[in-house]
Design a protein around this motif. Sequence first.
Motif, PDB file in Angstrom:
ATOM      1  N   TYR A  54     -58.327  54.668 111.808  1.00 50.53           N
ATOM      2  CA  TYR A  54     -58.942  55.149 110.574  1.00 50.53           C
ATOM      3  C   TYR A  54     -57.891  55.630 109.575  1.00 50.53           C
ATOM      4  O   TYR A  54     -58.087  55.489 108.362  1.00 50.53           O
ATOM      5  CB  TYR A  54     -59.950  56.251 110.885  1.00 50.53           C
ATOM      6  CG  TYR A  54     -61.325  55.693 111.217  1.00 50.53           C
ATOM      7  CD1 TYR A  54     -62.304  55.553 110.242  1.00 50.53           C
ATOM      8  CD2 TYR A  54     -61.631  55.279 112.514  1.00 50.53           C
ATOM      9  CE1 TYR A  54     -63.559  55.021 110.537  1.00 50.53           C
ATOM     10  CE2 TYR A  54     -62.877  54.750 112.833  1.00 50.53           C
ATOM     11  CZ  TYR A  54     -63.834  54.621 111.832  1.00 50.53           C
ATOM     12  OH  TYR A  54     -65.075  54.082 112.135  1.00 50.53           O
ATOM     13  N   SER A  55     -56.770  56.165 110.058  1.00 53.54           N
ATOM     14  CA  SER A  55     -55.701  56.580 109.151  1.00 53.54           C
ATOM     15  C   SER A  55     -55.107  55.373 108.426  1.00 53.54           C
ATOM     16  O   SER A  55     -54.673  55.480 107.274  1.00 53.54           O
ATOM     17  CB  SER A  55     -54.599  57.309 109.926  1.00 53.54           C
ATOM     18  OG  SER A  55     -55.090  58.511 110.479  1.00 53.54           O
ATOM     19  N   ALA A  56     -55.088  54.228 109.104  1.00 55.59           N
ATOM     20  CA  ALA A  56     -54.562  53.004 108.504  1.00 55.59           C
ATOM     21  C   ALA A  56     -55.638  52.211 107.773  1.00 55.59           C
ATOM     22  O   ALA A  56     -55.382  51.088 107.331  1.00 55.59           O
ATOM     23  CB  ALA A  56     -53.929  52.135 109.589  1.00 55.59           C
ATOM     24  N   ASN A  57     -56.838  52.803 107.662  1.00 51.45           N
ATOM     25  CA  ASN A  57     -57.965  52.117 107.022  1.00 51.45           C
ATOM     26  C   ASN A  57     -58.286  50.794 107.710  1.00 51.45           C
ATOM     27  O   ASN A  57     -58.608  49.797 107.063  1.00 51.45           O
ATOM     28  CB  ASN A  57     -57.687  51.884 105.533  1.00 51.45           C
ATOM     29  CG  ASN A  57     -58.958  51.582 104.740  1.00 51.45           C
ATOM     30  OD1 ASN A  57     -60.049  52.035 105.109  1.00 51.45           O
ATOM     31  ND2 ASN A  57     -58.830  50.820 103.676  1.00 51.45           N
ATOM     32  N   MET A  58     -58.175  50.807 109.052  1.00 52.97           N
ATOM     33  CA  MET A  58     -58.489  49.626 109.861  1.00 52.97           C
ATOM     34  C   MET A  58     -59.434  50.018 110.990  1.00 52.97           C
ATOM     35  O   MET A  58     -59.093  49.918 112.169  1.00 52.97           O
ATOM     36  CB  MET A  58     -57.216  48.999 110.415  1.00 52.97           C
ATOM     37  CG  MET A  58     -56.264  48.466 109.361  1.00 52.97           C
ATOM     38  SD  MET A  58     -54.740  47.785 110.060  1.00 52.97           S
ATOM     39  CE  MET A  58     -55.374  46.339 110.930  1.00 52.97           C
ATOM     40  N   PRO A  59     -60.643  50.498 110.662  1.00 54.88           N
ATOM     41  CA  PRO A  59     -61.563  50.948 111.715  1.00 54.88           C
ATOM     42  C   PRO A  59     -61.930  49.870 112.713  1.00 54.88           C
ATOM     43  O   PRO A  59     -62.292  50.172 113.860  1.00 54.88           O
ATOM     44  CB  PRO A  59     -62.797  51.409 110.928  1.00 54.88           C
ATOM     45  CG  PRO A  59     -62.701  50.705 109.609  1.00 54.88           C
ATOM     46  CD  PRO A  59     -61.235  50.604 109.325  1.00 54.88           C
ATOM     47  N   ALA A  60     -61.842  48.602 112.305  1.00 49.12           N
ATOM     48  CA  ALA A  60     -62.174  47.509 113.222  1.00 49.12           C
ATOM     49  C   ALA A  60     -61.281  47.525 114.448  1.00 49.12           C
ATOM     50  O   ALA A  60     -61.684  47.064 115.523  1.00 49.12           O
ATOM     51  CB  ALA A  60     -62.049  46.158 112.505  1.00 49.12           C
ATOM     52  N   VAL A  61     -60.062  48.060 114.324  1.00 48.57           N
ATOM     53  CA  VAL A  61     -59.149  48.137 115.465  1.00 48.57           C
ATOM     54  C   VAL A  61     -59.743  49.043 116.550  1.00 48.57           C
ATOM     55  O   VAL A  61     -59.732  48.707 117.737  1.00 48.57           O
ATOM     56  CB  VAL A  61     -57.769  48.653 115.019  1.00 48.57           C
ATOM     57  CG1 VAL A  61     -56.898  48.999 116.225  1.00 48.57           C
ATOM     58  CG2 VAL A  61     -57.083  47.612 114.141  1.00 48.57           C
ATOM     59  N   ALA A  62     -60.267  50.206 116.139  1.00 51.61           N
ATOM     60  CA  ALA A  62     -60.844  51.145 117.101  1.00 51.61           C
ATOM     61  C   ALA A  62     -62.118  50.589 117.726  1.00 51.61           C
ATOM     62  O   ALA A  62     -62.283  50.602 118.956  1.00 51.61           O
ATOM     63  CB  ALA A  62     -61.138  52.475 116.418  1.00 51.61           C
ATOM     64  N   TRP A  63     -63.020  50.066 116.892  1.00 54.30           N
ATOM     65  CA  TRP A  63     -64.282  49.556 117.418  1.00 54.30           C
ATOM     66  C   TRP A  63     -64.069  48.268 118.209  1.00 54.30           C
ATOM     67  O   TRP A  63     -64.778  48.002 119.178  1.00 54.30           O
ATOM     68  CB  TRP A  63     -65.281  49.352 116.287  1.00 54.30           C
ATOM     69  CG  TRP A  63     -65.661  50.649 115.648  1.00 54.30           C
ATOM     70  CD1 TRP A  63     -65.284  51.116 114.422  1.00 54.30           C
ATOM     71  CD2 TRP A  63     -66.459  51.697 116.232  1.00 54.30           C
ATOM     72  NE1 TRP A  63     -65.797  52.367 114.191  1.00 54.30           N
ATOM     73  CE2 TRP A  63     -66.525  52.750 115.294  1.00 54.30           C
ATOM     74  CE3 TRP A  63     -67.115  51.843 117.452  1.00 54.30           C
ATOM     75  CZ2 TRP A  63     -67.222  53.927 115.535  1.00 54.30           C
ATOM     76  CZ3 TRP A  63     -67.808  53.031 117.696  1.00 54.30           C
ATOM     77  CH2 TRP A  63     -67.866  54.048 116.746  1.00 54.30           C
ATOM     78  N   GLY A  64     -63.083  47.482 117.809  1.00 53.31           N
ATOM     79  CA  GLY A  64     -62.740  46.295 118.583  1.00 53.31           C
ATOM     80  C   GLY A  64     -62.237  46.665 119.957  1.00 53.31           C
ATOM     81  O   GLY A  64     -62.555  46.000 120.952  1.00 53.31           O
ATOM     82  N   GLY A  65     -61.447  47.742 120.035  1.00 51.81           N
ATOM     83  CA  GLY A  65     -60.980  48.204 121.329  1.00 51.81           C
ATOM     84  C   GLY A  65     -62.120  48.600 122.243  1.00 51.81           C
ATOM     85  O   GLY A  65     -62.127  48.263 123.432  1.00 51.81           O
ATOM     86  N   LEU A  66     -63.106  49.313 121.690  1.00 47.57           N
ATOM     87  CA  LEU A  66     -64.274  49.695 122.497  1.00 47.57           C
ATOM     88  C   LEU A  66     -65.057  48.468 122.960  1.00 47.57           C
ATOM     89  O   LEU A  66     -65.507  48.400 124.102  1.00 47.57           O
ATOM     90  CB  LEU A  66     -65.188  50.616 121.687  1.00 47.57           C
ATOM     91  CG  LEU A  66     -64.824  52.104 121.636  1.00 47.57           C
ATOM     92  CD1 LEU A  66     -65.877  52.862 120.830  1.00 47.57           C
ATOM     93  CD2 LEU A  66     -64.725  52.692 123.039  1.00 47.57           C
ATOM     94  N   LEU A  67     -65.220  47.491 122.057  1.00 54.39           N
ATOM     95  CA  LEU A  67     -65.965  46.288 122.419  1.00 54.39           C
ATOM     96  C   LEU A  67     -65.246  45.505 123.509  1.00 54.39           C
ATOM     97  O   LEU A  67     -65.865  45.049 124.481  1.00 54.39           O
ATOM     98  CB  LEU A  67     -66.178  45.415 121.181  1.00 54.39           C
ATOM     99  CG  LEU A  67     -66.944  44.101 121.406  1.00 54.39           C
ATOM    100  CD1 LEU A  67     -68.333  44.361 121.969  1.00 54.39           C
ATOM    101  CD2 LEU A  67     -67.030  43.322 120.094  1.00 54.39           C
ATOM    102  N   GLY A  68     -63.931  45.353 123.378  1.00 55.43           N
ATOM    103  CA  GLY A  68     -63.168  44.646 124.395  1.00 55.43           C
ATOM    104  C   GLY A  68     -63.216  45.359 125.732  1.00 55.43           C
ATOM    105  O   GLY A  68     -63.336  44.725 126.794  1.00 55.43           O
ATOM    106  N   LEU A  69     -63.124  46.685 125.704  1.00 57.10           N
ATOM    107  CA  LEU A  69     -63.215  47.497 126.916  1.00 57.10           C
ATOM    108  C   LEU A  69     -64.566  47.295 127.595  1.00 57.10           C
ATOM    109  O   LEU A  69     -64.649  47.089 128.820  1.00 57.10           O
ATOM    110  CB  LEU A  69     -63.029  48.969 126.553  1.00 57.10           C
ATOM    111  CG  LEU A  69     -63.284  50.013 127.631  1.00 57.10           C
ATOM    112  CD1 LEU A  69     -62.243  49.915 128.729  1.00 57.10           C
ATOM    113  CD2 LEU A  69     -63.276  51.427 127.017  1.00 57.10           C
TER     114      LEU A  69
END
Length: 331
Positions: A56-71
């Motif tokens: 979120y600091s990098a304005n790339m929330p998809a990275v965090a939610w993508g990590g959860l989805l992959g997990l």
Amino acid sequence: MSTASDSPANWWNDVAANNPALHFVDVLLRGVGQVMFQNNPLTGLLFLAGIFWGAYSANMPAVAWGGLLGLLMGTLTAYAINAPKEDISIGLHGYNGVLVGVALPTFFAPTPILWAYIVAGGIFSTILMLAIARVFKTWKVAAMTAPFVITTWFLMFAAYNFANIKISGLPHASISVQPTDIYAVTMPEFWKASFAGVSQVFLINNVVTGVLFLLGLACNFVWAAIFAFLASMLAVGTALFLGAGTTAIVAGLFQFSAVLTAIGLGTTFYRPSWRVAIYAIVGTIFTVVAQGALNVVLNVYGVPTLTFPFVVAAWIFLLPNLDLVPETHRN
């Protein structure tokens, strides 16, 4: 990966064991922790906090939610194909999926097809994990993050042939040349590089994320945090000494694989001792060199190294199956 059953508190183990929903959450958190060899749900929670903060600091929330989805997909796949329950319970079928999930949004635009790509990657990483583990069992060497690397590379190479997958951050294919951005590093930049080296394990360049990751490591095993941070500093020094590009060093790109190597050799596969510390130092330095070599090779094909330098170093330094424990310290 770590198979210890350490937990932040006995009460959590008791509650999770008697509640299927909480047990599943426990498995997911352990899967995140296992990226750095830690079988601990609190470690996983702090790692997730670091991922979300950095994304979120990098304005790339998809990275965090993508990590959860992959997990989630990696873990559910393990249940669906009846992977060994003891391996699932300690998160061994989640860590590759979460890495795939954070990597793909880092290099691809967050389109609907990207999420399908992450689902496919999470599923395939678990199947590949089982395949690699079966092959390498003969040599008593773990799969490490090889399933993540191979899965992500396949998806990246394929993207060059599929117009509907929008590439946003992959490097341009080229033959590497000597770096031109070599300049003196200030002390603030040195410390930033050292923390970024830890945070980049999850492809995030953020000092706060690096601190949260180190706290997560310390929650499970203080030595893991010590080896991780010292390895990052050593990797910074090694890369500077060899004349790597300073911009890449400050961003943590020469350190993250070295961090994983140091944790693995120094605290997971060998018990900490002075012999093990020296072995981990040699492995850390080798990983930095491997990073430089693989940067050149893979730049030609327009894909990043990901954690492959760590995988190569870990396999090379573990295959000798050395006995580094003094006689007086054996059980």
